[in-house]
Structure formats: structure tokens, C-alpha cells
Enzyme design. Structure first.
Site, PDB file in Angstrom:
ATOM      1  N   SER A  71      -1.343   2.833  -4.078  1.00 30.71           N
ATOM      2  CA  SER A  71      -1.636   3.794  -3.021  1.00 30.71           C
ATOM      3  C   SER A  71      -0.685   3.722  -1.826  1.00 30.71           C
ATOM      4  CB  SER A  71      -3.087   3.583  -2.591  1.00 30.71           C
ATOM      5  OG  SER A  71      -3.464   4.593  -1.725  1.00 30.71           O
ATOM      6  N   SER A 513      -7.517  -7.569   5.794  1.00 31.24           N
ATOM      7  CA  SER A 513      -7.270  -6.417   4.917  1.00 31.24           C
ATOM      8  C   SER A 513      -7.663  -6.803   3.494  1.00 31.24           C
ATOM      9  CB  SER A 513      -5.786  -6.045   4.963  1.00 31.24           C
ATOM     10  OG  SER A 513      -5.465  -5.238   3.853  1.00 31.24           O
ATOM     11  N   THR A 515      -6.255  -5.069   1.036  1.00 33.82           N
ATOM     12  CA  THR A 515      -5.169  -4.527   0.206  1.00 33.82           C
ATOM     13  C   THR A 515      -3.803  -5.115   0.552  1.00 33.82           C
ATOM     14  OG1 THR A 515      -4.812  -2.702   1.750  1.00 33.82           O
ATOM     15  CG2 THR A 515      -6.320  -2.284  -0.081  1.00 33.82           C
TER      16      THR A 515
HETATM   17  C1  G16 Z   1      -7.780   1.511   0.263  1.00 28.92           C
HETATM   18  C2  G16 Z   1      -9.265   1.778   0.244  1.00 28.92           C
HETATM   19  C3  G16 Z   1      -9.694   2.377   1.569  1.00 28.92           C
HETATM   20  C4  G16 Z   1      -9.292   1.444   2.706  1.00 28.92           C
HETATM   21  C5  G16 Z   1      -7.786   1.104   2.611  1.00 28.92           C
HETATM   22  C6  G16 Z   1      -7.375   0.023   3.576  1.00 28.92           C
HETATM   23  O1  G16 Z   1      -7.111   2.719   0.453  1.00 28.92           O
HETATM   24  O2  G16 Z   1      -9.553   2.638  -0.831  1.00 28.92           O
HETATM   25  O3  G16 Z   1     -11.070   2.592   1.528  1.00 28.92           O
HETATM   26  O4  G16 Z   1      -9.547   2.010   3.928  1.00 28.92           O
HETATM   27  O5  G16 Z   1      -7.469   0.637   1.311  1.00 28.92           O
HETATM   28  O6  G16 Z   1      -8.142  -1.116   3.300  1.00 28.92           O
HETATM   29  P1  G16 Z   1      -7.894  -2.519   3.967  1.00 28.92           P
HETATM   30  O7  G16 Z   1      -7.959  -2.300   5.442  1.00 28.92           O
HETATM   31  O8  G16 Z   1      -8.968  -3.412   3.441  1.00 28.92           O
HETATM   32  O9  G16 Z   1      -6.495  -2.955   3.568  1.00 28.92           O
HETATM   33  P2  G16 Z   1      -5.834   3.096  -0.390  1.00 28.92           P
HETATM   34  O10 G16 Z   1      -5.561   4.516  -0.026  1.00 28.92           O
HETATM   35  O11 G16 Z   1      -4.738   2.151  -0.008  1.00 28.92           O
HETATM   36  O12 G16 Z   1      -6.284   2.917  -1.815  1.00 28.92           O
END
Ligand code: G16
Length: 555
Positions: A71, A513, A515
Site C-alpha cells: 500500500s 505503527s 505497518t
Molecule cells: C493501513 C491500514 C490503515 C492504517 C494505515 C496506517 O493502511 O489499512 O487502516 O491507518 O495502515 O497504519 P499504522 O499507523 O498502524 O502504520 P494502508 O493503506 O497502508 O494499507
């Protein structure tokens, strides 16, 4: 009584996809599945194939989806997530199974994990099993698909490879596949079926607007999968109603993916994408790397940047749908609620509660959390501030809409538009293409430009930053606070409180985070310079911590 032949095949296939040596560090199924540097992912994707095969057997042979994407992350990363039969994210009880499999470092451990899932989740391992999958445009995707197929073949799992798709298209296909033989199929089981459904619903929803949208709209596709898919969608939209320009469509150049463009860049840095050439008040929007998020923006005279983020989409949609429910005479039968996260701007929450007079609930970050809460409402509107979200119409609400006998032509018109929205809005997950058509429909109905849209309320100055840390798992939030307060590392929360107390209308929270290897710092205050100062001080404090806390800072 495990099927030994199957297990032998798994172990043999796994030899080609060895686990990356990560020392004692484990992989975790995070905010959006597994996400990391693509070269670490082969074994993880292989084991996700095994888990999906078991999940399908558990779900009576219904198709399970697997999406290979990272993403909004840089091009060198990749990721993988599992989609449940009705197009929702994998049920949370199964996430630990996926995590355990990805961390099974020997054939014996893999075997034990596999057996444990069968036993704990009571899987009938002889059941039918089916998986459908797709990937985004990242170059590493093709290799990861091979790892996935190896797992599916070893487990004798029927599969369909949909090639390159947006994440929401894969979610759509999972639901369409599993409802194909039901009374109300979700849609045709093909990529084309997705565009057809969307095109038809858009036509229906927009046709009662008094005027077509006043000006063209430009879509920044983050140089990702959204570009070719948006172009395909255009073939299914009426040509005379909306002029759409597509920019940042260089999918063959991996280094450009999400680079200084796309929804995450625009939202986080609060500036236009590179190569922006809009004039004051031109309507622009940006998708992210797998086209499940969208945010709008424009510049005012003097190049002042104005953002219309997920909070704005939620409030725009909730007010429009609320009007339609009232105008069609259904206000006593259907209620609307909004779900937000701690990142929602305080001014948006106040607007929802005081002007729209709707209830707001908060959850942890991650659409999987918001979706779950929204699904319990008649109509549940959920958007993260970063532009990720959708609107869920419960079976109860849809039934009320089907049965309702309008008492006047005006009621009839409102009801028909409302019904069209249930098809236009992707009911499985946040979908940038669907949300885009929704926003355009609403602006046309309201005869609003971006200027009127922005004028509904004034955002509190806010800033989102991230601090790179050596061990983000050290940062744990207090449960039930929607990640507004940290439990560990122990000394951090009191220090944040002390910093925040110095600013008028100050609010700030820190969370790991799910991600990226970073903690995020979000702050708001009454004035722009206070916000900068507040977030800067908290970042400086976190960056200066040793061990699990230390690291560099980046916006
Ligand atoms: C993903 C999740 C979202 C989240 C984002 C950031 O988005 O599907 O719900 O808001 O990551 O998450 P974090 O702050 O935990 O890193 P995407 O669009 O990257 O798949």
C-alpha cells in the site's frame, strides 16, 4: 489425524521458500497483515497460503482472499493480508495463527503449528478449500505469487490468480465469489463486473443531481495500481457528466510508487504532490499505492494548501445520507453513526456531534477495527483521517429501504438515490475508486465546490510525524483509550502529558505503527506554531530515548 501426504508436500515445497534469518525478531500480523522489506517475505507469504487454505476449510470451502501489497509503503517493501469470505479482513482470532506460522523456524515447528490450528480452530482438514488472490504493481509481487502458489499447490487448494488489482477489487471479488449462488449476489465475479456495478450505480446516483459537477477533477494515482484501474473505470462512466484527469500513472517505474505523491504523502506532509499544476480552487484528489485510500485538496489564492481528508469525506457523506434518509421518510426507521480514530481532527468530531447531531464512536487505528464497529449500526460511516474508509448499510437498513413505500415523488427520488448508494459504496472495505465516485456524486447533488465543502467547519491545526525507533513493540497503548495513551515505556505518557499541558487546546498522542518500523506522533493545538512546537517537543523526547525508544525522526 493429520493428512501425512499433505504435510510431506508442504515441507517439500517450503524448502524453496526458506524463512529469512531475523535472529530472535518475530514477524507479526499487524494493522494490515504482514508488511516489511520484500526480500524478507517469501516464507511469510508461503505460510499465509497455508493459513488461508485452512481458513477456507474452516469456512465450509468458501473462497478466502489474499492480497499482496504494501500500500502506502515505499516500493522496496511488500506485504500480505488475508480476506475473509464476505470480503472483510481476517477475523482477529485467526491473526495469532498467521503470526505463529510465519515464525515457525523449522519443519517440525511448522508441522506443530499446522496441527494446532486444525485442533484449536476445529478445522475439518478434508474439507474443500479455495483461495483467490491478487497483487499490486510492486516488482517483488511476481516472486511472492510463486511462493503463494507453491503453498496452495502443496495443500491441494483450488485457486484463482487475478493478477494485478487494487486491494478493494480483491475484496469485492471474494464477496462476489461467495455470494454468487445466493439470492442477492454481490456482483459479477470478474474485474469487469466490479466496473459494471460501479458505473451503473454512479449513473443512478448522480442522475438526479440538478447540475453536473462544475469543474474537472484531477486524480493523483501515486504511480500505483490505481492508475490503470481508474482508467478502466472511466470506460464505464458516462462521458458527459464528469471530466477526470489522471496523473501520476507511471506504474512501470517502481521508484516512483508513492514517491512525493499519493494520499499518504499529501496527508502527512500537508502539501500537494510533486508536479502539481492545479490553479486556485481546482479539485484534486490522491489515491494511495493500492487504491484503498483517497483524500481531496486544493490551493487557495496565494498557494495556501487546503486538505479535505477522511474526516471531511465522512462528514460530507454522513450529512448527505442523513438528508436522503429524512427526505425519503425513513428517519424513524434508520439511524446513522460515525466511527473515527484518535487521528480524527477534534473539530470534525465536534461538527458531527453538534451540527450533524450524530453519535461518534472511537476505535484503534486500522480499518479492521472501525469496520467491525460500523457493521453493528443501521448505517455505519467510518473513515480514518488518512482517507481510508467506507459506509456500511446493515441488512436491517437495506430491508427498510426495500420495503418503504414513498408518499411523494420527492420521497421516491431520495429513496432511489439512497438505494443507488448502497451499490456505489464498496460494502467490503474502504475503496478509493468507490469513495471517489461517492464524493463526486455528493458534490454534484449539493452543487458544492471544494470551497463550500471546506467551509463546513475549521480544522484545528494538526501535525502527524513519525520517529524511527529500534523496537516499536516497546510502545503499547492502554486498552480502551483508542490508542490515545501509552502504557509502556513507562515514563513516556507522563512526559507527554506535561508537554501537552503547556498549549491551549493541545492534544497529542504517540502510538506504534502497525505497518512501519516507527512510532507515530499526532498533535493538535489552537495555533499552527503551537502545534509545530508541541509535536516537535514530543518527537525530540521520543527520539532521545535509548533502547526501544531511540531513533531518527522524519515527517
Ligand atoms: C493501513 C491500514 C490503515 C492504517 C494505515 C496506517 O493502511 O489499512 O487502516 O491507518 O495502515 O497504519 P499504522 O499507523 O498502524 O502504520 P494502508 O493503506 O497502508 O494499507
Amino acid at each position: 489425524n493429520i493428512n501425512e501426504a499433505e504435510f510431506k508436500a508442504i515441507i517439500k515445497a517450503a524448502e524453496d521458500w526458506p524463512r529469512a534469518d531475523t535472529g530472535n525478531t518475530d514477524f507479526g500480523y499487524g494493522t494490515a497483515g504482514f508488511r516489511m522489506r520484500a526480500d524478507l517475505l517469501d516464507y511469510v507469504v508461503f505460510t499465509v497460503g497455508l493459513v488461508a487454505s485452512l481458513r477456507s476449510r474452516k469456512c465450509g470451502g468458501n473462497a478466502i482472499g489474499i492480497m499482496i501489497t504494501a500500500s502506502h509503503n515505499p516500493a522496496d517493501d511488500n506485504g500480505v493480508k488475508i480476506v475473509d469470505p464476505m470480503g472483510e479482513m481476517l477475523v482477529s482470532e485467526w491473526e495469532p495463527y498467521a503470526t505463529a506460522m510465519a515464525n515457525a523456524r523449522t519443519p517440525d515447528k511448522l508441522r506443530n503449528c499446522f496441527i494446532q490450528i486444525i485442533q484449536n480452530a476445529q478445522v475439518h482438514d478434508h474439507n474443500a478449500r479455495k483461495v483467490i488472490f491478487a497483487r499490486d504493481t510492486r516488482p517483488s509481487g511476481a516472486r511472492l505469487v510463486r511462493a503463494l502458489k507453491a503453498a496452495l499447490e502443496a495443500t491441494n487448494t483450488e485457486y484463482v490468480d487475478y493478477g494485478i488489482l487494487t486491494t478493494p477489487q480483491l475484496h469485492y471479488l471474494v464477496k462476489a465469489t461467495n455470494t454468487e449462488k445466493m439470492d442477492k449476489p454481490y456482483g459479477e465475479v470478474s474485474e469487469e463486473g466490479y466496473y459494471k456495478k460501479m458505473g451503473k450505480a454512479f449513473n443512478e446516483a448522480i442522475k438526479r443531481a440538478t447540475k453536473p459537477p462544475s469543474s474537472p477533477v484531477t486524480v493523483d494515482c501515486a504511480n500505483g495500481v490505481g492508475a490503470p484501474k481508474m482508467k478502466k473505470l472511466l470506460e464505464y462512466l458516462p462521458k458527459d457528466i464528469l471530466k477526470i484527469n489522471v496523473v501520476n500513472d507511471k506504474i512501470e517505474s517502481a521508484k516512483d510508487l508513492n514517491f512525493q505523491c499519493g494520499a499518504d504523502y499529501v496527508k502527512t506532509s500537508q502539501r500537494v504532490p510533486k508536479d502539481f499544476d492545479g490553479k486556485p480552487y481546482d479539485r484534486w484528489c490522491s489515491l494511495d499505492g493500492d487504491a484503498d485510500r483517497i483524500i481531496y485538496y486544493f490551493v487557495e489564492d496565494g498557494s495556501v494548501f487546503r486538505l479535505l481528508d477522511g474526516d471531511r469525506i465522512a462528514t460530507l457523506a454522513a450529512s448527505f445520507i442523513g438528508d436522503l434518509v429524512r427526505k425519503s421518510g425513513l428517519e424513524d426507521a434508520i439511524t446513522i453513526a460515525i466511527v473515527q480514530t484518535a487521528y480524527a481532527n477534534g473539530a470534525s468530531t465536534k461538527y458531527v456531534e453538534q451540527t450533524l447531531k450524530l453519535k461518534v464512536e472511537f476505535t484503534n487505528t486500522g480499518v479492521k477495527h472501525l469496520h467491525h464497529v460500523a457493521a453493528m449500526k443501521d448505517i455505519g460511516v467510518y473513515f480514518e483521517a488518512n482517507g481510508h474508509g467506507t459506509i456500511l448499510f446493515s441488512e436491517r437498513a437495506q430491508k427498510a429501504m426495500r420495503k418503504h413505500q414513498p408518499q411523494s415523488p420527492a420521497q421516491m427520488e431520495a429513496l432511489e438515490t439512497l438505494r443507488a448508494l448502497t451499490d456505489l459504496i464498496n460494502q467490503t472495505v474502504g475503496d478509493a475508486l468507490s469513495d471517489f465516485l461517492l464524493v463526486e456524486t455528493i458534490l454534484a447533488h449539493k452543487e458544492w465546490t471544494v470551497r463550500e465543502w471546506l467551509s463546513t467547519y475549521t480544522d484545528l491545526p494538526n501535525k502527524l510525524a513519525k520517529v524511527l525507533v529500534s523496537d516499536r513493540s516497546a510502545y503499547k497503548s492502554v486498552e480502551g483509550t483508542a490508542e490515545r495513551r501509552l502504557l509502556t515505556p513507562k515514563p513516556v505518557q507522563p512526559r507527554i502529558d506535561a508537554i501537552v499541558s503547556k498549549y491551549r487546546d493541545g492534544r497529542c498522542f504517540v502510538r506504534a505503527s502497525g505497518t512501519e518500523d516507527a512510532v507515530r506522533v499526532y498533535g493538535e493545538a489552537g495555533e499552527v506554531y503551537d502545534t509545530e512546537d508541541l509535536v516537535g517537543k514530543v518527537c525530540e523526547f521520543i527520539g532521545g530515548l535509548g533502547g526501544g525508544g531511540g531513533g531518527g525522526m522524519s515527517d
